[in-house]
Design a protein around this motif. Structure first.
Motif, short mmCIF file in Angstrom:
data_model
loop_
_atom_site.label_atom_id
_atom_site.label_comp_id
_atom_site.label_asym_id
_atom_site.label_seq_id
_atom_site.Cartn_x
_atom_site.Cartn_y
_atom_site.Cartn_z
N LEU A 1 0.84 -1.20 0.00
CA LEU A 1 0.00 0.00 0.00
C LEU A 1 0.88 1.25 0.00
CD1 LEU A 1 -3.03 0.86 0.32
CD2 LEU A 1 -2.60 0.98 2.78
N LYS A 2 0.63 2.15 -0.96
CA LYS A 2 1.50 3.32 -1.11
C LYS A 2 1.17 4.41 -0.10
CE LYS A 2 2.11 2.70 -6.09
NZ LYS A 2 1.52 3.12 -7.38
N THR B 1 -6.05 -8.92 7.30
CA THR B 1 -4.75 -9.56 7.16
C THR B 1 -4.10 -9.06 5.87
OG1 THR B 1 -3.56 -11.67 7.32
CG2 THR B 1 -5.49 -11.63 5.88
N VAL B 2 -2.82 -9.35 5.73
CA VAL B 2 -2.10 -8.93 4.53
C VAL B 2 -1.38 -10.15 3.96
CG1 VAL B 2 -0.06 -8.20 5.84
CG2 VAL B 2 -0.46 -7.26 3.56
N ASN B 3 -1.35 -10.23 2.65
CA ASN B 3 -0.58 -11.29 2.00
C ASN B 3 0.86 -10.81 1.89
OD1 ASN B 3 0.53 -13.29 0.51
ND2 ASN B 3 -0.93 -13.18 -1.19
N PRO B 4 1.78 -11.40 2.65
CA PRO B 4 3.16 -10.91 2.60
C PRO B 4 3.78 -11.07 1.22
CG PRO B 4 2.86 -12.55 4.35
CD PRO B 4 1.62 -12.55 3.53
N ALA B 5 3.25 -11.97 0.42
CA ALA B 5 3.82 -12.21 -0.91
C ALA B 5 3.45 -11.11 -1.90
CB ALA B 5 3.35 -13.57 -1.44
N GLY C 1 1.54 -7.99 -0.67
CA GLY C 1 1.23 -6.72 -0.01
C GLY C 1 -0.25 -6.38 -0.06
N LYS C 2 -1.04 -7.21 -0.74
CA LYS C 2 -2.48 -6.93 -0.83
C LYS C 2 -3.14 -7.18 0.53
CE LYS C 2 -4.73 -7.78 -4.72
NZ LYS C 2 -5.46 -8.51 -5.78
N ILE C 3 -4.06 -6.29 0.88
CA ILE C 3 -4.70 -6.34 2.20
C ILE C 3 -6.11 -6.91 2.06
CG2 ILE C 3 -5.48 -4.94 4.14
CD1 ILE C 3 -3.19 -2.94 3.23
N TYR C 4 -6.46 -7.80 2.97
CA TYR C 4 -7.75 -8.48 2.93
C TYR C 4 -8.53 -8.15 4.21
CZ TYR C 4 -5.93 -11.27 -0.96
OH TYR C 4 -5.41 -11.67 -2.16
N ASN D 1 -21.61 -12.42 4.07
CA ASN D 1 -20.18 -12.47 4.36
C ASN D 1 -19.40 -12.03 3.14
OD1 ASN D 1 -20.20 -13.92 7.08
ND2 ASN D 1 -21.50 -15.22 5.79
N ALA D 2 -18.34 -11.26 3.38
CA ALA D 2 -17.56 -10.77 2.24
C ALA D 2 -16.11 -10.61 2.65
CB ALA D 2 -18.12 -9.43 1.76
N ILE D 3 -15.26 -10.67 1.64
CA ILE D 3 -13.84 -10.31 1.83
C ILE D 3 -13.54 -9.22 0.80
CG2 ILE D 3 -11.45 -11.07 1.66
CD1 ILE D 3 -12.39 -13.84 2.58
N ILE D 4 -13.05 -8.11 1.30
CA ILE D 4 -12.72 -6.98 0.45
C ILE D 4 -11.20 -6.81 0.45
CG2 ILE D 4 -13.04 -4.49 0.11
CD1 ILE D 4 -15.63 -6.04 -0.22
N THR D 5 -10.64 -6.60 -0.72
CA THR D 5 -9.19 -6.43 -0.81
C THR D 5 -8.85 -4.98 -1.13
OG1 THR D 5 -9.09 -6.91 -3.18
CG2 THR D 5 -8.96 -8.79 -1.68
N PHE D 6 -7.64 -4.59 -0.71
CA PHE D 6 -7.10 -3.26 -1.04
C PHE D 6 -5.75 -3.44 -1.71
CE2 PHE D 6 -10.20 -2.47 2.17
CZ PHE D 6 -10.74 -1.23 1.86
N ASP D 7 -5.60 -2.88 -2.90
CA ASP D 7 -4.33 -3.04 -3.61
C ASP D 7 -3.38 -1.89 -3.26
OD1 ASP D 7 -5.07 -0.81 -5.06
OD2 ASP D 7 -5.48 -1.90 -6.92
N GLU D 8 -2.27 -1.82 -3.96
CA GLU D 8 -1.23 -0.84 -3.63
C GLU D 8 -1.74 0.60 -3.71
OE1 GLU D 8 1.82 -0.59 -6.66
OE2 GLU D 8 0.47 -1.53 -8.11
N ASN D 9 -2.74 0.82 -4.55
CA ASN D 9 -3.29 2.17 -4.69
C ASN D 9 -4.47 2.42 -3.77
OD1 ASN D 9 -1.48 2.90 -6.82
ND2 ASN D 9 -2.66 1.54 -8.15
#
Lengths: 385, 378
Positions: free
Chosen positions: A86-87, A114-118, A120-123, A134-142
């Protein structure tokens, strides 16, 4: 006008060549690392009934606690990197997630981050209150958010076995360690914990093993009672496997799990006491300057009565050498609750004030879901030196 | 292998299409130049509601806007309750054909919520809402439901007639000390423990305050003071997953008695034995109320000559007693009742061990008898 058909033609040639020389599914299957983690992989709706804690295993496998069905769902996210962390801080994460789900922030409950160390994407795991979606939302580098498709996923579901005629009522953690996945559960009828060991590869519908924990909470060297694990991490010491668990009020205890058998009872040993009035939330370890540290953040439920700092959410780091102590319960190291640090190697971490959830990105940085005057922000922060 | 053949078939087909496209374009150049402009009549977004929770929202797109990002052409979201001109977009998936853009929500839409589709190229909108069937009012029952509870009482079970909204359930519960007139601060353990059907919540008093000598117990005292009168209040605003609230606040009053540190002892239980060849129940009186959920979870097995008897167990009299029916008439003989050592009383003292152990005292075997017997005479 002739350019458009020509362009289409070129694209089609490229597609045709790509398809002709692309490996088949079988070839993909052989090289897909995640198959070492998962077996009898299902394709379709994960049918998660009540989403909870999450963590990442290697090869992009996301481990999700499905509290409603007392099982662990392992999802092959195909998110294997490279790392693009994440920038910039993302403000109002709760508001944005809620909007994406068609409600307001009071209409959602964030279960975990949580974050995927491989990658950097955040869940973020979340439940919509109005209908239990129920949902899982991800956040990318931007900081751009996207749903993880739980309706069309590659996954396996591993049921946590019933022990003593009891299903568990809550799953307080699910973590990968060498050779297996561990989960901790709480009974909804007794004041007790179970630890589950799920062998690799995680296989759809193949239940793991269950161990009962006799987790004693020793106070004032006098009374012992059973207590359930709130949060835990796998831990290795001299080739032996342990679980390091954190409990309400807030002892940290370790359980040796190397040599136990199915249905065995494990007795924990308290090694550190962090002080009363706190509920542990997350734990992870990191290495810095040759030293291993344990990070844990907590929710101080007696903040108003006796505040520790500016927020009910605070955290501490503990020198991992405390975990190696053979001292038993009564002699456990106790954090000096009136000071920011002490005894030596136990320190309140300023960056963890207001942190509702934390996750390790690498040995230098962590991701924090931070309370910002009622709003939630996501950020990457340096770990203490 | 099948996939490989299929892939190659597709690629060959594509190659033929390319050839046809190229040659076709060369042979019929006039077809393009002779195309006449058509008049497009703007229409609002169309909403396909075959699946009402996942409608497909479409707009027409023309060549001049075909390269615009999807989000700049079509938006679908919730209408703000405070500003009907404001839409909060929801997450979804866009798909395109040559002249149509379609949006499908990523997550099921909520019933009774006002949504709107906006064609940003024309400014035309289409509203969408679907209603769910009116649901019943949820009903809650509380266990234990006794006039008196020990001062170290551990947990309540809240039974609901339908699945409830589950987040932070303790926010819906309060404990009023009727003797002092003040609410007890933060009495509940913040761990939401629901059963499989999501209709039973285990509501724990905070164990850190109920356990003797544990820091919170020492620092701020136990939750219940003996001889004080209390009222457990369940908020009427608590909603079912269908969105229906309980309505009226639910109240349950009880008095705190002395703390209970004594384990249930099966050797002290009183049995009423059925007569031979009857289907009368066997009854067991415990002399104190035991945990309701554990009693309902088959804590007993009964065997005759090592052969297990099929039974059903029903707690009665405020969980002070159970009646046990045999599927077939009772035969004469000596029966053994095996008891789950985890069966416990209201303060968490089980057959196997007391809830709290004083380490400074000698530690004899703490388990009480886990089997008792009874005889049915011929």
């Amino acid at each position: 006008m002739k350019r458009i058909p020509l362009l289409i033609s070129c694209l089609a040639v490229l597609l045709a060549v790509t398809l002709y020389f692309s490996p088949s599914d079988e070839a993909n299957a052989v090289t897909k690392d995640s198959l070492a983690m998962l077996a009898n992989v299902q394709q379709g709706d994960t049918d998660i009934t009540r989403i909870g804690r999450m963590s990442f295993a290697p090869q992009g496998v996301l481990l999700v606690a499905d509290i409603g069905s007392a099982s662990v769902v392992a999802i092959d996210t195909q998110d294997t990197g490279p790392v693009k962390k994440l920038k910039e801080r993302v403000n109002d994460v709760d508001k944005k997630i809620a909007a994406a789900l068609g409600t307001d922030k009071a209409g959602i409950n964030i279960a975990d981050m949580t974050v995927n160390p491989a990658s950097g994407k955040i869940y973020v795991s979340v439940q919509r209150k109005a209908d239990g979606l129920n949902a899982i939302i991800t956040f990318d580098e931007n900081g751009k958010l996207a749903p993880l498709n739980l309706k069309k996923a590659r996954y396996v579901r591993v049921p946590l076995p019933v022990a003593d005629q009891k299903k568990i009522g809550n799953i307080t953690g699910v973590e990968f360690t060498d050779g297996r996945v561990l989960a901790a559960g709480q009974s909804n009828e007794e004041f007790s914990s179970k630890i589950y060991s799920l062998p690799l590869p995680l296989t759809h519908n193949k239940p793991g093993e269950v161990y009962s924990t006799e987790t004693y909470h020793v106070a004032h060297g006098r009374w012992e009672t059973r207590a359930p694990i709130q949060s835990f991490i796998p831990y290795q010491e001299e080739g032996e496997d342990y679980i390091v668990g954190s409990f309400a009020c807030t002892p940290i205890a370790k359980f040796k799990i190397s040599d136990i058998k199915q249905n065995a009872t494990i007795k924990g040993t308290s090694v550190v006491e962090l002080g009363s009035g706190n509920r542990p939330v997350d734990m992870f370890t990191y290495k810095k300057n040759g030293k291993n540290w344990l990070i844990t953040n907590t929710d101080r439920f007696h903040h108003e009565r006796r505040p520790l700092g500016p927020s009910q959410y605070w955290g501490v780091r503990v020198d991992m050498s405390y975990l190696q102590a053979d001292k038993t319960n009564e002699e456990a190291a106790r954090r000096v609750v009136t000071e920011k640090s002490g005894p030596n190697g136990i320190e309140v971490v300023d960056a963890l004030f207001f942190a509702k959830h934390v996750a390790k990105l690498n040995n230098d940085e962590m991701v924090i879901l931070r309370d910002n005057e009622g709003a939630l922000d996501l950020e990457v922060t340096k770990l203490p030196e | 292998m099948t996939h490989s053949i299929t892939t190659k078939f597709i690629s060959v087909t594509l190659a033929l299409m390319i050839f046809n496209c190229i040659t076709g374009c060369q042979n019929e150049p006039q077809a393009v130049t002779e195309a006449q402009p058509t008049t497009v009549i703007a229409t609002p977004p169309t909403i396909d509601t075959v699946d009402e929770a996942f409608p497909a929202i479409s707009i027409q797109i023309t060549a001049d806007i075909a390269d615009h990002p999807n989000e700049e052409l079509l938006q679908f979201g919730v209408i703000s309750p405070t500003d009907s001109n404001s839409i909060t977009p929801i997450l979804g998936v866009y798909t395109r054909t040559k002249n149509q853009l379609t949006f499908t929500p990523s997550f099921a839409l909520l019933s009774n919520t006002q949504y709107q589709a906006l064609d940003k190229t024309t400014g035309l909108t289409a509203d969408y809402r679907f209603a769910s069937q009116a649901s019943e009012t949820p009903v809650v029952n509380i266990e234990p439901n006794l006039q008196q509870l020990p001062a170290n009482h551990l947990k309540f079970y809240l039974y609901f007639s339908m699945p409830m909204q589950q987040d932070n359930p303790w926010d819906h519960c309060k404990l009023l000390d009727l003797t002092t007139g003040e609410y007890v601060p933060r009495p509940f353990r913040h761990t939401d423990l629901w059963d499989d059907n999501q209709q039973r919540l285990t509501l724990w008093f905070h164990p850190g305050r109920q356990k003797t000598g544990v820091n919170l117990n020492v620092e701020i005292g136990p939750i219940l003071d003996p001889e004080h009168r209390y009222e457990l209040q369940i908020s009427g605003l608590w909603k079912s997953q269908e969105g229906q609230s309980i309505g009226e606040e639910q109240r349950y009053q009880f008095t705190a008695a002395a703390a209970d540190h004594t384990q249930p002892d099966p050797d002290q239980w009183r049995l009423t034995v059925p007569t031979v060849n009857s289907k009368m129940p066997l009854s067991i009186s415990f002399g104190e109320p035991l945990d309701h959920a554990l009693l309902e979870n088959n804590p007993f097995t009964i065997s005759l000559n090592s052969s297990e008897v099929t039974i059903t167990t029903n707690p009665t009299q405020g969980n002070r007693k159970v009646t046990i029916h045999s599927a077939s008439p009772w035969q004469a003989g000596t029966y053994t009742i095996n008891i789950n050592p985890r069966l416990e009383d209201l303060a968490g003292n089980s057959i196997g061990r007391p809830f709290e152990v004083d380490l400074q005292q000698p530690q004899p075997n703490q388990s009480k008898s886990t089997s008792i017997s009874f005889v049915i005479e011929p």
